[in-house]
Design an enzyme around this catalytic site. Structure first.
Site, PDB file in Angstrom:
ATOM      1  N   HIS A 509       0.832  -1.206   0.000  1.00 27.80           N
ATOM      2  CA  HIS A 509       0.000   0.000   0.000  1.00 27.80           C
ATOM      3  C   HIS A 509       0.873   1.265   0.000  1.00 27.80           C
ATOM      4  O   HIS A 509       0.689   2.157  -0.829  1.00 27.80           O
ATOM      5  CB  HIS A 509      -0.909  -0.027   1.243  1.00 27.80           C
ATOM      6  CG  HIS A 509      -1.769   1.189   1.435  1.00 27.80           C
ATOM      7  ND1 HIS A 509      -3.129   1.172   1.223  1.00 27.80           N
ATOM      8  CD2 HIS A 509      -1.472   2.445   1.836  1.00 27.80           C
ATOM      9  CE1 HIS A 509      -3.621   2.385   1.471  1.00 27.80           C
ATOM     10  NE2 HIS A 509      -2.633   3.179   1.854  1.00 27.80           N
ATOM     11  N   GLU A 510       1.824   1.317   0.930  1.00 24.92           N
ATOM     12  CA  GLU A 510       2.629   2.534   1.046  1.00 24.92           C
ATOM     13  C   GLU A 510       3.513   2.743  -0.178  1.00 24.92           C
ATOM     14  O   GLU A 510       3.743   3.874  -0.598  1.00 24.92           O
ATOM     15  CB  GLU A 510       3.465   2.519   2.328  1.00 24.92           C
ATOM     16  CG  GLU A 510       2.640   2.523   3.616  1.00 24.92           C
ATOM     17  CD  GLU A 510       1.576   3.608   3.669  1.00 24.92           C
ATOM     18  OE1 GLU A 510       1.747   4.660   3.023  1.00 24.92           O
ATOM     19  OE2 GLU A 510       0.543   3.390   4.338  1.00 24.92           O
ATOM     20  N   HIS A 513       1.575   4.560  -2.764  1.00 23.49           N
ATOM     21  CA  HIS A 513       1.707   6.014  -2.633  1.00 23.49           C
ATOM     22  C   HIS A 513       3.097   6.437  -3.123  1.00 23.49           C
ATOM     23  O   HIS A 513       3.255   7.477  -3.761  1.00 23.49           O
ATOM     24  CB  HIS A 513       1.597   6.446  -1.166  1.00 23.49           C
ATOM     25  CG  HIS A 513       0.224   6.354  -0.577  1.00 23.49           C
ATOM     26  ND1 HIS A 513      -0.866   6.969  -1.134  1.00 23.49           N
ATOM     27  CD2 HIS A 513      -0.232   5.749   0.556  1.00 23.49           C
ATOM     28  CE1 HIS A 513      -1.935   6.735  -0.359  1.00 23.49           C
ATOM     29  NE2 HIS A 513      -1.573   5.994   0.665  1.00 23.49           N
ATOM     30  N   HIS A 516       3.352   6.775  -6.722  1.00 21.36           N
ATOM     31  CA  HIS A 516       2.535   7.914  -7.164  1.00 21.36           C
ATOM     32  C   HIS A 516       3.409   9.178  -7.125  1.00 21.36           C
ATOM     33  O   HIS A 516       3.332  10.034  -7.995  1.00 21.36           O
ATOM     34  CB  HIS A 516       1.320   8.058  -6.236  1.00 21.36           C
ATOM     35  CG  HIS A 516       0.197   8.880  -6.794  1.00 21.36           C
ATOM     36  ND1 HIS A 516      -0.906   9.213  -6.062  1.00 21.36           N
ATOM     37  CD2 HIS A 516       0.000   9.445  -8.010  1.00 21.36           C
ATOM     38  CE1 HIS A 516      -1.731   9.951  -6.799  1.00 21.36           C
ATOM     39  NE2 HIS A 516      -1.199  10.092  -7.983  1.00 21.36           N
TER      40      HIS A 516
HETATM   41 ZN    ZN Z   1      -2.739   5.212   2.221  1.00 26.84          ZN
END
Ligand code: ZN
Length: 723
Positions: A509-510, A513, A516
């Site tokens: 998940h991290e 980011h 991104h």
């Molecule tokens: Zn998050």
């Protein structure tokens, strides 16, 4: 909370993509301590010029806490001089000499802000907390001085009014819209009389939200449940009982036991308490907090809703939600309500099935009562044990930290996007546990610096998040310097760190980011990477989570840490099945809270002050989410996201992002799954563009259509197939 230019510029930097559910509040910065006087270190202050390391990565060897305040002061002074020069430029306003000039301004302030606020989260100490408290009002005054500068707005407006004739490229046109909007939404176009009113409302709002947030700490502390006899604690472990005894002693209840209350309505401890009366006491302490006694926050709740409605009306909107949602992906309150409403039938049906299983379990244990909110967790745990019989310790043997990171997460990034992570032990880091990497693109080009800070330690804020030290921008010639932070308990020296499957998906998940930020490929810093609306920002991160369970990825990393044997399929099956357990309840309590949030913020300015309890009951009944055994995840009196302001009319955003992620992931699976073609298509249309165009436009470019909730319901185990 009012969005201001500097708050947005700095906010985008620090940004802490909203990973932990708890938004940080200004109240965090307001306890009291003194800061010792600063020595004059300007001459050797490393923030006064860009860092000399690759991509301007901070040189942590040179940074001392004494550098921060002087660097902030100087950074704000330089920024204000730049802003004044733009506002008072005798030349006619142009896109270049006004908008682009603002994009170039504030370099030093951004540099020191990013380092300081990152370190405040990962390596806090009393001195840094003191600096933060001192800074908070100064930074807010600084942003007001920019937003309320009439000469500056006059220039922005002049450019905006001739925008059609300027021949701007799409990204520049977007940037102009973003700037113009920010000024207008701060009240720049109001009459002087209206501005006086809005300032007064802002001030009252700011005082009340601070009061609300500070009261949260007090009411949560005051409602801790004191237990006289250890027999009542039957079901708790020895260490939980010892902790309760210690807590009681610290609070002046020697010889007794103190059960503290966590921030949601539901209380995890209810899973283990065998004593039903005590369960009820604990639950009621939680659910009724802030409604009576010394700290009754109900008047604050109803007045805050009213102030927001009045502010919205002054700014030309029907209600606060309309104002808040204008620049989000959802766009309107109705779109949010439609999304939430569309999920209700499936979610309620699943919750009722879960309730039936729980009722059956109560009966088998000789209970002759209908399940109440304080029984749910307790009997759900018994159902879970019977259905899945999952041993967490057995699971962890197959998830060794280094293998998960390199053979799981980095491997997936390589398969999808062709990128490589090369260790850079030569780069300075802010703590010995942090590892620096240089990230290389598929063609060998250097792309970014990435810091991995995964282990728990004293002084680190709880939860997990991503942030940047340097944001990408072609205009400024900057490449990204990004960090991922988690709180994984580290094994003692010489032993392998074995982690849970939840931690495994959080690493994915991290880094979602992270890429991104790292794949950002835009001209303007204000539009880069994760500077997207809050109902879009959790999409790229949640999208990467599900690769953790992809068969080709699992086969590469989920191996026994000693024998190297792959994880047995039976165990894997159990892990996956147990993840959909209780999802009816989890989803229903979440959407119930989201409805509450929307109802409070769709009140009109002429509505009277509301009675909190009656308002809540009516709101839940209106949408058919008023199941007595399943209360909302937060009630208004302790709903800090919504009432505290940070996520007002925005609590839905977590679900919105998850809908996009699930829909996108299912789409990619239908087109061959783990391939470079899929990765590149997603990267180009979603990750590279940041906020340089409206998010729905990006999504449709990627997906070919708007998202639906089907994949989300399947992801949560609430639906088995498409209609
Ligand atoms: Zn998050």
């Amino acid at each position: 909370m009012r969005k201001t230019l500097i708050a947005t510029a700095i906010g985008a930097a620090l940004t802490l993509s909203a990973c932990s559910e708890q938004p940080s509040t200004p109240a965090d910065l307001s306890a009291d301590t003194t800061v010792e006087a600063m020595v004059d270190v300007a001459s050797e202050n490393p923030f006064f010029q860009p860092f000399a390391l690759q991509y301007e990565a901070p040189d942590f060897r040179l940074i001392d806490d004494a550098h921060f305040l002087p660097a902030f002061e100087e950074g704000m002074a330089r920024h204000m001089a730049e802003i004044n020069a733009i506002a008072n430029n005798p030349e006619p306003a142009t896109f270049e000499n006004t908008i682009v000039a603002m994009e170039r301004s504030g370099d030093m302030l951004t540099r020191v802000s990013r380092v300081f606020f990152n370190l405040s989260g990962t390596d806090s100490n009393e001195k840094r907390r003191g600096i933060a408290r001192e800074l908070s009002p100064k930074l807010s005054a600084h942003s007001d001085n920019i937003n309320l500068n009439p000469a500056l707005f006059a220039r922005v407006e002049a450019i905006y009014n001739q925008r059609e004739a300027l021949g701007l490229d799409a990204e520049s046109a977007r940037l102009l819209d973003v700037y113009y909007d920010r000024f207008v939404r701060s009240g720049a176009t109001l009459t002087e009389e209206q501005q006086v009113k809005i300032r007064a409302l802002n001030e009252e709002h700011s005082n009340l939200t601070t009061q609300f947030s500070q009261n949260q700490l007090a009411i949560t502390r005051d409602i801790a449940v004191v237990v006289d006899n250890v027999e009542e604690l039957d079901g708790l472990s020895d260490s939980q009982i010892r902790a309760a005894a210690t807590a009681a002693e610290a609070a002046g209840h020697e010889g007794k036991y103190l059960l503290s209350i966590t921030n949601t309505t539901r209380q995890p401890i209810l899973t283990s308490l065998n004593n039903r009366e005590l369960r009820q006491r604990v639950w009621e302490a939680s659910a009724f907090r802030g409604t009576s006694g010394e700290v009754d926050v109900r008047p604050i709740v109803s007045r805050l809703a009213q102030i927001r409605a009045e502010r919205a009306q002054l700014l030309g909107y029907n209600n606060w939600a309309e104002y808040q949602l204008e620049n989000t992906m959802a766009e309107t309150p109705q779109n949010v309500l439609d999304m939430l409403t569309s999920m209700v039938p499936a979610v309620v049906a699943n919750t009722k099935q879960e309730q039936a299983d729980i009722q059956e379990m109560i009966r088998r244990h000789g209970g002759d009562f209908e399940v109440q909110p304080w029984d749910w967790e307790y009997y759900a745990e018994l159902v879970r044990q019977e259905k899945y019989d999952l041993d967490e310790n057995e699971v962890k043997q197959y998830f060794e930290f280094n293998r998960v990171l390199h053979d799981g997460v980095f491997y997936t990034m390589n398969r999808l996007y062709g990128i490589r992570f090369e260790p850079r032990p030569d780069l300075p880091v802010y703590h010995p546990d942090v590892e620096a990497y240089e990230v290389f693109d598929h063609d060998g080009t250097s792309l970014a610096i990435f810091y991995a800070d995964y282990f728990a330690r004293e002084g680190k804020r709880g939860g997990a998040w991503m942030s940047s030290f340097v944001g990408q921008s072609h205009l400024l010639g900057k490449k990204p310097v990004v960090v991922n932070v988690m709180n994984i308990p580290k094994a003692p020296e010489g032993e392998p760190t074995l982690i849970s499957y939840d931690h495994t998906t959080t690493i994915f998940h991290e880094l979602g980011h992270g890429i991104h930020g790292m794949f950002s490929n835009v001209k303007y810093p204000s539009l880069a990477g994760t500077a997207v609306s809050r109902d879009f920002v959790e999409f790229p991160s949640t999208f990467e989570e599900d690769w953790a369970a992809h068969p080709e990825v699992l086969a590469n990393y989920a191996k026994h840490h000693e024998s190297g044997e792959p994880i047995p399929s039976e165990l894997l099956e159990k892990i996956m099945q147990s993840r959909s357990f209780n999802q009816g309840f989890d989803t229903l309590e979440y959407i119930a809270a989201s409805f509450l949030d929307m109802e409070w913020h769709t009140l009109s300015a002429d509505a009277s002050l509301q009675n909190v309890e009656q308002f809540e009951a009516a709101a839940l009944a209106k949408y058919g989410v008023d199941l007595p055994a399943v209360p909302p995840r937060y009630k208004s009196t302790f709903f800090n996201h919504s009432i505290g302001g940070g996520y007002s009319a925005g609590y839905y955003a977590y679900m919105w992002s998850e809908i996009l992620a699930a829909d996108a992931f299912a789409y990619v699976q239908s087109r061959g799954g783990l391939t470079r073609e899929n990765g590149d298509h997603y990267r180009k249309n979603i990750l590279e563009v940041g906020n340089s165009r409206p998010p729905m436009e990006s999504y449709i470019k990627f997906r070919g259509q708007e998202p639906t909730t089907d994949a989300l319901l399947i992801r949560r185990g609430l639906k088995t197939q498409l209609d």
